[in-house]
Design a protein around this motif. Structure first.
Motif, short mmCIF file in Angstrom:
data_model
loop_
_atom_site.label_atom_id
_atom_site.label_comp_id
_atom_site.label_asym_id
_atom_site.label_seq_id
_atom_site.Cartn_x
_atom_site.Cartn_y
_atom_site.Cartn_z
N UNK A 53 0.20 -1.37 0.22
CA UNK A 53 -0.09 0.50 -0.02
C UNK A 53 0.85 1.11 0.02
N UNK A 54 1.69 1.58 0.34
CA UNK A 54 2.83 2.09 1.24
C UNK A 54 3.22 2.27 -0.35
N UNK A 55 3.98 1.64 -1.18
CA UNK A 55 4.65 1.52 -2.81
C UNK A 55 3.52 2.24 -3.21
N UNK A 56 2.26 1.82 -4.11
CA UNK A 56 1.31 2.17 -4.86
C UNK A 56 0.71 3.56 -4.18
N UNK A 57 0.57 4.22 -3.15
CA UNK A 57 -0.42 4.92 -3.06
C UNK A 57 1.10 5.61 -2.01
N UNK A 58 2.24 5.76 -1.08
CA UNK A 58 2.72 6.67 -0.66
C UNK A 58 1.97 6.93 1.12
N UNK A 59 0.94 6.49 0.81
CA UNK A 59 0.43 6.92 2.45
C UNK A 59 1.50 5.42 2.81
N UNK A 60 1.17 5.61 4.31
CA UNK A 60 1.76 4.77 5.30
C UNK A 60 1.26 4.45 6.41
N UNK A 61 0.77 3.27 6.65
CA UNK A 61 0.04 2.85 7.46
C UNK A 61 1.55 2.19 8.81
N UNK A 62 1.87 2.36 10.01
CA UNK A 62 1.97 1.88 10.82
C UNK A 62 1.42 0.92 11.50
N UNK A 63 1.40 -0.05 12.02
CA UNK A 63 0.95 -1.00 12.99
C UNK A 63 1.99 -1.23 14.51
N UNK A 64 1.39 -0.46 15.11
CA UNK A 64 3.24 -0.52 16.44
C UNK A 64 1.60 -1.22 17.90
N UNK A 65 2.26 -1.92 18.14
CA UNK A 65 1.44 -2.49 19.73
C UNK A 65 2.84 -2.62 20.85
N UNK A 66 2.31 -2.04 22.00
CA UNK A 66 2.90 -1.60 23.47
C UNK A 66 2.96 -2.74 24.33
N UNK A 117 1.87 7.43 -7.89
CA UNK A 117 1.87 6.09 -7.10
C UNK A 117 4.10 5.79 -7.63
N UNK A 118 4.06 4.84 -6.62
CA UNK A 118 5.30 4.46 -6.19
C UNK A 118 6.17 4.15 -7.31
N UNK A 119 5.23 3.22 -7.89
CA UNK A 119 6.84 2.42 -8.92
C UNK A 119 5.97 1.04 -8.37
N UNK A 120 4.85 0.05 -8.70
CA UNK A 120 4.77 -1.19 -8.58
C UNK A 120 5.56 -2.34 -9.35
N UNK A 121 5.28 -3.26 -8.69
CA UNK A 121 6.55 -4.60 -8.97
C UNK A 121 6.02 -4.73 -10.26
N UNK A 122 4.70 -5.00 -11.01
CA UNK A 122 3.95 -4.85 -12.17
C UNK A 122 4.59 -4.06 -13.28
N UNK A 123 4.80 -2.57 -13.45
CA UNK A 123 5.26 -1.86 -14.07
C UNK A 123 6.76 -1.68 -13.78
N UNK A 124 7.40 -2.54 -13.19
CA UNK A 124 9.00 -3.21 -13.35
C UNK A 124 8.81 -4.55 -14.23
N UNK A 125 8.17 -4.85 -14.14
CA UNK A 125 8.12 -6.51 -15.26
C UNK A 125 7.95 -6.05 -16.23
N UNK A 126 7.69 -4.85 -16.60
CA UNK A 126 6.79 -4.18 -17.91
C UNK A 126 8.40 -4.08 -18.53
N UNK A 150 -7.24 10.07 -0.95
CA UNK A 150 -6.82 11.32 -0.65
C UNK A 150 -5.93 11.86 -1.52
N UNK A 151 -4.96 10.97 -1.42
CA UNK A 151 -3.69 11.61 -2.01
C UNK A 151 -3.16 9.67 -2.49
N UNK A 152 -3.02 8.99 -3.84
CA UNK A 152 -2.49 8.17 -4.52
C UNK A 152 -1.45 8.29 -5.14
#
Lengths: 193, 265
Positions: B55-68, B169-178, B165-167
């Motif tokens: 998700x971070x690669x394809x939209x540049x939005x970073x979701x981090x999950x932290x448990x403490x 494109x960060x370059x995906x493996x699919x584009x790479x293969x092409x 909101x923000x999308x």
């Protein structure tokens, strides 16, 4: 003779460069403090903006709580009158601002406390959303205040430290005030022996 | 001596910047799933990490999950915001980070959950939405002890909202293969042309023409080598990014203003 002149010119050039960079550093430091302050005002304003809607919603369910509702409205109108000139971020003006906003916080606290007695109100979708916005806004206030204090601290250090303090006093850069931590200073670090 | 120590302590507490409780260090190598409380299985951790980093690669939005296991005396909202700011979750350009924080319920303490939203996503995920995600997606699953399902469902909703909101494109493996395929195709065509030309050159008695063709050959050879090098270096870059469990390249310096919501159960 010529050598002496060269040395004098060189020394003066060094001082000039120091003065220019030092002055610019102070300007950008002050600009950062001002930006942080405007963020603080934004988030307090955000809380003020939530109040009319909140009061209207609570009124529909808790007509008997006129006193509490009125105290929120009164605190709000009082706080709207107090604004701080971003060029005069002194200890006193911030303390005054903080006191007026603190009254709103206290009045809102009482309002949310009485809402506990009205199950219908608590189940109201609009009220639940307002509560979430209010909780988020309180956290925003805490965050922006902390950021403001950090930038003011960095700036004050710059103003006070030798030799830049000479420049600061020459050009009238004064220290900025801080937000004092509120009564609920439970989060403050405690050192015991 | 005691007095002196007290003085030092007072001086330190005054001088200390008003930072909050000791939050965990920024993970290295960078990870999006930071299960300090140990509530996920290794498989769950990997699955979630891959999902979030894609998700971070394809939209540049970073979701981090932290448990403490402990919020160190601060509220969940403060703690989550502080992680977001100090780790720099999201890109510096968009401030599009999200911190999902879970403090599991223990015998003596309530469970607490928080979603902190970076400046750039406050419009897409208002506090009331974050609150609803916590109340509807997370807490019901958490109550039955299924932390993974709660977090996973919350991330699904957050991704939907954030990508609206923000999308970027960060370059995906699919584009790479092409790109790789095109490069290979290009080389094959070039080699085919080259060998044909060579054959023609041998039959051709004209010296001048032959010489010219040699230059052409050098040129095409250069092209081939260049494109090979190019595709090679491209792969290298991609591989180093992919080295750790799904290609998360690191936090981008996003900032947080305290938006979001929290809940307890």
């Amino acid at each position: 003779m010529k050598k002496a002149l060269i040395i004098i010119v060189a020394v003066m050039a060094v001082i000039a460069i120091w003065a220019v960079t030092g002055y610019n550093g102070l300007v950008s430091g002050e600009e950062k403090v001002r930006a942080a302050w405007s963020q603080v005002e934004n988030v307090y304003q955000r809380r003020l903006d939530l109040i009319p809607n909140l009061v209207a919603t609570v009124k529909g369910y808790a007509q008997h709580e006129q006193g509490t509702l009125e105290s929120v409205v009164a605190a709000r109108s009082k706080a709207t009158q107090i604004s701080v000139d971003p060029n005069m971020l002194t200890e006193e003006s911030i303390a005054e601002f903080q006191e007026a906003q603190g009254e709103i916080g206290a009045a809102l606290g009482r309002l949310l406390a009485i809402s506990e007695n009205y199950p219908d109100l608590k189940a109201n979708q609009n009220f639940m959303e307002l509560q979430a916005e209010l909780a988020g806004t309180e956290n925003r206030i805490a965050t922006e205040r902390r950021k403001y204090n950090e930038s003011a601290r960095a700036y004050n250090t710059m103003v006070r430290r030798f030799p830049r303090n000479i420049l600061a006093s020459m050009f009238g850069f004064s220290q900025k005030g801080y937000f004092e931590s509120d009564d609920n200073a439970a989060a403050a670090p405690k050192v015991e022996f | 001596m005691r007095k002196f120590l007290k003085f030092i302590a007072a001086a330190v507490s005054v001088l200390m910047p008003a930072t909050l409780a000791a939050i965990p260090e920024r993970p290295y190598p960078p990870r999006l799933v930071n299960d300090f409380a140990g509530i996920f299985s290794p498989v769950q951790k990997n699955t979630l990490e891959r999902r979030l980093s894609a998700f971070a690669d394809s939209t540049s939005n970073q979701i981090t999950v932290v448990t403490v296991t402990d919020l160190e005396g601060s509220s969940a909202a403060e703690y989550g915001t502080e992680i977001g700011i100090r780790w720099g979750v999201g890109s510096g350009k968009f401030d599009n980070g999200i911190v999902v924080l879970v403090k599991p319920k223990t015998a003596g303490t309530d469970g607490e959950a928080n979603i902190s939203v970076g400046y750039g996503l406050e419009g897409a995920i208002p506090d009331s939405y974050a609150k609803r995600i916590i109340e509807n997606e997370m807490i019901p699953a958490f109550r039955s002890g299924d932390y993974y399902t709660g977090v996973d469902k919350a991330c699904t909703v957050l991704m939907k909202l954030a990508s609206g909101e923000i999308s970027e494109y960060g370059g995906s493996p699919g584009e790479d293969m092409l790109i790789v395929l095109f490069t290979i195709l290009f080389i094959i065509i070039l080699v085919a042309i080259l060998s044909k030309n060579k054959g023609g050159g041998k039959n051709n008695g004209n010296r001048g023409g032959g010489r010219k063709r040699i230059i052409d050959d050098d040129f095409t050879r250069g092209l081939i080598i260049g494109s090979l090098l190019n595709s090679g270096s491209g792969n290298c870059g991609r591989n180093s990014g992919n080295g750790y469990g799904g290609g998360f390249g690191g936090f981008g310096g996003g900032d947080f203003g305290g938006g979001g919501a929290s809940g307890r159960w």
